[in-house]
Design an enzyme around this catalytic site. Structure first.
Site, PDB file in Angstrom:
ATOM      1  CG  LEU A  40      10.224 -17.006 -13.098  1.00  0.00           C
ATOM      2  CD1 LEU A  40      10.453 -18.168 -12.144  1.00  0.00           C
ATOM      3  CD2 LEU A  40       8.783 -16.522 -12.986  1.00  0.00           C
ATOM      4  N   GLY A  41      13.347 -13.558 -13.347  1.00  0.00           N
ATOM      5  CA  GLY A  41      14.159 -12.507 -12.738  1.00  0.00           C
ATOM      6  C   GLY A  41      15.569 -12.572 -13.279  1.00  0.00           C
ATOM      7  N   GLY A  44      22.957  -9.907 -11.244  1.00  0.00           N
ATOM      8  CA  GLY A  44      24.342  -9.863 -11.685  1.00  0.00           C
ATOM      9  C   GLY A  44      24.923 -11.248 -11.927  1.00  0.00           C
ATOM     10  CG  PHE A  45      23.314 -14.582  -9.668  1.00  0.00           C
ATOM     11  CD1 PHE A  45      22.810 -15.829  -9.999  1.00  0.00           C
ATOM     12  CD2 PHE A  45      22.456 -13.629  -9.155  1.00  0.00           C
ATOM     13  CE1 PHE A  45      21.463 -16.104  -9.801  1.00  0.00           C
ATOM     14  CE2 PHE A  45      21.123 -13.899  -8.963  1.00  0.00           C
ATOM     15  CZ  PHE A  45      20.616 -15.140  -9.288  1.00  0.00           C
ATOM     16  N   GLY A  46      23.237 -14.079 -12.891  1.00  0.00           N
ATOM     17  CA  GLY A  46      22.561 -14.945 -13.857  1.00  0.00           C
ATOM     18  C   GLY A  46      21.096 -14.613 -13.915  1.00  0.00           C
ATOM     19  CB  ALA A  47      18.547 -15.058 -15.790  1.00  0.00           C
ATOM     20  CB  THR A  48      15.293 -16.955 -11.778  1.00  0.00           C
ATOM     21  OG1 THR A  48      16.387 -16.661 -10.907  1.00  0.00           O
ATOM     22  CG2 THR A  48      14.462 -18.060 -11.171  1.00  0.00           C
ATOM     23  CE  LYS A  65      16.719 -18.985  -7.947  1.00  0.00           C
ATOM     24  NZ  LYS A  65      17.170 -17.804  -7.290  1.00  0.00           N
ATOM     25  CG  ASP A 163      18.547 -12.486  -0.774  1.00  0.00           C
ATOM     26  OD1 ASP A 163      18.357 -11.427  -0.133  1.00  0.00           O
ATOM     27  OD2 ASP A 163      18.422 -12.558  -2.007  1.00  0.00           O
TER      28      ASP A 163
HETATM   29  N1  LIG Z   1      11.157 -22.052  -6.395  1.00  0.00           N
HETATM   30  C1  LIG Z   1      10.459 -20.989  -6.816  1.00  0.00           C
HETATM   31  N2  LIG Z   1       9.133 -21.075  -7.019  1.00  0.00           N
HETATM   32  C2  LIG Z   1       8.423 -20.013  -7.478  1.00  0.00           C
HETATM   33  N3  LIG Z   1       8.966 -18.828  -7.760  1.00  0.00           N
HETATM   34  C3  LIG Z   1      10.277 -18.670  -7.573  1.00  0.00           C
HETATM   35  C4  LIG Z   1      11.100 -19.732  -7.095  1.00  0.00           C
HETATM   36  N4  LIG Z   1      12.379 -19.286  -7.025  1.00  0.00           N
HETATM   37  C5  LIG Z   1      12.351 -17.998  -7.435  1.00  0.00           C
HETATM   38  N5  LIG Z   1      11.104 -17.630  -7.766  1.00  0.00           N
HETATM   39  C6  LIG Z   1      10.652 -16.308  -8.249  1.00  0.00           C
HETATM   40  O1  LIG Z   1      11.419 -15.941  -9.363  1.00  0.00           O
HETATM   41  C7  LIG Z   1      11.696 -14.550  -9.346  1.00  0.00           C
HETATM   42  C8  LIG Z   1      13.158 -14.312  -9.612  1.00  0.00           C
HETATM   43  O2  LIG Z   1      13.919 -15.047  -8.690  1.00  0.00           O
HETATM   44  P1  LIG Z   1      15.386 -14.634  -8.315  1.00  0.00           P
HETATM   45  O3  LIG Z   1      15.962 -15.609  -7.390  1.00  0.00           O
HETATM   46  O4  LIG Z   1      16.140 -14.304  -9.553  1.00  0.00           O
HETATM   47  O5  LIG Z   1      15.026 -13.438  -7.449  1.00  0.00           O
HETATM   48  P2  LIG Z   1      15.436 -11.974  -7.283  1.00  0.00           P
HETATM   49  O6  LIG Z   1      14.976 -11.722  -5.876  1.00  0.00           O
HETATM   50  O7  LIG Z   1      14.865 -11.158  -8.374  1.00  0.00           O
HETATM   51  O8  LIG Z   1      16.977 -11.955  -7.382  1.00  0.00           O
HETATM   52  P3  LIG Z   1      18.071 -12.124  -6.257  1.00  0.00           P
HETATM   53  O9  LIG Z   1      18.361 -13.582  -6.209  1.00  0.00           O
HETATM   54  O10 LIG Z   1      19.211 -11.312  -6.753  1.00  0.00           O
HETATM   55  O11 LIG Z   1      17.504 -11.656  -4.951  1.00  0.00           O
HETATM   56  C9  LIG Z   1      11.215 -14.019  -8.021  1.00  0.00           C
HETATM   57  O12 LIG Z   1      10.016 -13.318  -8.231  1.00  0.00           O
HETATM   58  C10 LIG Z   1      10.934 -15.252  -7.201  1.00  0.00           C
HETATM   59  O13 LIG Z   1       9.795 -15.063  -6.391  1.00  0.00           O
END
Ligand SMILES: Nc1ncnc2c1ncn2[C@@H]1O[C@H](COP(=O)(O)OP(=O)(O)OP(=O)(O)O)[C@@H](O)[C@H]1O
Length: 537
Positions: A40-41, A44-48, A65, A163
């Site tokens: 999903l994303g 620098g710290f990892g991925a989702t 995460k 954030d």
């Molecule tokens: N609990 C969740 N349910 C649905 N979507 C989520 C959830 N958590 C994160 N996402 C989605 O996953 C994507 C990636 O999330 P991530 O936290 O890595 O966000 P990011 O904003 O790209 O990174 P950062 O944490 O550096 O701001 C985003 O589009 C976010 O909307």
């Protein structure tokens, strides 16, 4: 598909039925239960990742995460792990709130930390603004009235989000509630311990804290406080009002403040609140979500006092001495007009007509009682006409004039005397009846969705089967109103008087109303309560 989470894997996409990655040989099921569907994303710290939990019937979708403490020192890793566990436990507590994703699991595997969260289906506010255009002032106030209590809750758990931004606020598809995602606490804890042990200065900059433009200076300097979230909420409001990211706005080189004011059109009182939320110095900023909530209550109160002053003139010739103050007030009230349709985005057809009307009336510095043209109803002054002696007077609208005027594009009927009016089945979405006198009016089966009925007097009104979805009814008087079968889903009934109101068979799903208010009203097993359940709170 089964996706490989090994950060150095060159071909992470695998077919569904394989257990180890065909490219790098890593095990594909996380903790033998989470099948990763895709990424999903990445930061620098990892991925989702989006994953399926295979051990639960129905294999629900969840978010995993991955946090990578990229440091080889075992001591650093141990410290990072301790902090990860401690912070994950805190997030577990925060996730009890219905508008925060639940933390379902956390674990360590292959020297990486994982958090498993509930997946929230819906669009985030960044996407919402891109699709529908900026919010009105009332829409942003509504947003604040939903977000600030969540913030209050997480701060009470001693968690700073770090954030907050439109992309981290998802409007949940199932109930249209706002959900705050992506708590930075864990990744910051893990990364700060790695950073503080890393001799290279650049390591600090690699672990960017929060999002530039939304995070305040103290947070960028790695000293976040609760008020840092208040600042980020302020910048989020500016984004919602303008559709512009802070990075596209300027910074005052002398004060370091974001130069946002030329991008938004809002009342002075609301601008004052936003200004204080975005104070560069923590000392001068609101310290807590509650302080902002209190300030917003006062703002609404002062706005209604100003409007009360306008009504006090009752359409008679105005004293010269009050004229300059009045034109000031017109601007403020007009701002309210432009915001009358709570959730209607600014560039929607309805609002563009409101805005153009407001702009043209703002450029006219006409005195309060000047003759108005064909449109019959003036945005701030009500329905004015010369009587036989040539004196301009405010006349009571009848149902037909009101509907005609609405169809011509007028939305502002604030403070009008509309007692006993028969508006049954009228289609008036987004109308502004703020402080209007609607005592015993007949609005049966009318469409007043997203209307502003704040402080309106609707006592004894016939509101059977009315559509009041997403309407604002804060402080309204609904004593003895007949609301049988009314649709009040997502309506705001804060402090509304519901004494002896008949809510049998009404739909209050997601309405903002307290149990104490409902105890004063008549409900039955057919009433859908705010929880979405029939007959139960
Ligand atoms: N609990 C969740 N349910 C649905 N979507 C989520 C959830 N958590 C994160 N996402 C989605 O996953 C994507 C990636 O999330 P991530 O936290 O890595 O966000 P990011 O904003 O790209 O990174 P950062 O944490 O550096 O701001 C985003 O589009 C976010 O909307």
């Amino acid at each position: 598909m089964s996706y490989c989470v090994n950060p150095s894997c060159t071909h992470p996409k695998n077919p569904d039925n394989v257990v180890v990655c065909q490219a790098c040989g890593s095990k594909l099921l996380l903790r033998d239960r989470y099948q990763v569907l895709g990424i999903l994303g990445k930061g620098g710290f990892g991925a989702t990742f989006a994953t399926l939990d295979l051990t639960i019937p129905g294999k629900p979708l969840c978010v995993v995460k991955q946090l990578r403490p990229s440091n080889d020192d075992p001591n650093v890793f141990r410290m990072a792990k301790e902090l990860f566990v401690r912070e994950a436990e805190t997030l577990g507590k925060v996730g009890v709130h219905p508008q925060v994703p639940r933390l379902l699991d956390y674990f360590e595997e292959n020297q990486q930390f994982y958090l498993v969260q509930e997946y929230i289906k819906g669009h985030n506010l960044h996407q919402e603004v891109k699709k529908n255009g900026p919010f009105s002032e009332a829409g942003v106030k509504q947003f604040l009235s939903e977000l600030l209590p969540i913030l209050k809750y997480i701060h009470a758990q001693k968690v700073i989000h770090r954030d907050i931004k439109p992309a981290n606020l998802i409007r949940r598809q199932t109930d249209k509630k706002l959900v705050l995602i992506d708590f930075g606490a864990v990744k910051n804890q893990v990364n700060s311990v790695v950073a503080s042990n890393n001799s290279e200065h650049t390591a600090f900059t690699a672990f960017a804290v929060g999002t530039a433009g939304f995070a305040p200076p103290e947070q960028m300097a790695m000293r976040p406080v609760y008020a840092s979230d208040v600042y980020a909420v302020g910048v989020t409001c500016v984004y919602l009002l303008s559709g512009k990211s802070p990075k596209d706005m300027g910074i005052d080189p002398e004060t370091g403040e974001l130069t946002w004011e030329s991008w938004v059109e809002i009342s002075d009182s609301f601008a004052n609140v936003l200004r204080k939320m975005m104070e560069v110095s923590v000392r001068h900023r609101y310290k807590s979500a509650q302080e902002v909530l209190d300030a917003l209550e006062l703002t609404d109160y002062s706005l209604s006092l100003e409007q009360g002053l306008l009504v006090a003139n009752k359409g008679e010739e105005m004293h010269l001495a009050t004229q300059s103050r009045a034109s000031n007030l017109i601007t403020k009230v007009n701002n309210r007009v432009s915001n009358s349709s709570i959730q209607v985005p600014r560039n929607s057809p309805e609002n563009s007509s409101i805005n153009s009307r407001v702009k043209s009336s703002q450029t006219r510095s006409a005195p309060m009682n000047s003759q108005i043209g064909n449109s019959s109803v003036n945005a701030t002054r009500g329905y004015m006409r010369k009587d036989l002696t040539g004196v301009k007077k405010k006349f009571k609208l009848n149902a037909q004039t009101l509907v005609n005027s609405y169809q011509e594009g007028n939305r502002n009927f604030a403070q009008h005397d509309l007692k006993n009016l028969n508006l049954s089945k009228a289609k008036l979405p987004g109308i502004n009846f703020y402080q209007a006198e609607l005592v015993r009016a007949n609005l049966q089966s009318a469409d007043l969705s997203s209307a502003d009925l704040g402080r309106a007097n609707l006592s004894g009104a016939n509101l059977k089967n009315i559509n009041l979805t997403q309407a604002y009814l804060g402080y309204s008087n609904l004593e003895q109103a007949d609301l049988r079968g009314a649709d009040l889903s997502s309506a705001n009934l804060k402090y509304a008087n519901l004494k002896a109101a008949n809510l049998c068979g009404a739909n209050l799903c997601d309405a903002q109303v307290t149990q104490e208010q409902l105890a004063m009203a008549k409900t039955n097993w057919l009433t859908v309560m705010p929880s979405g359940k029939r007959g139960f709170w």
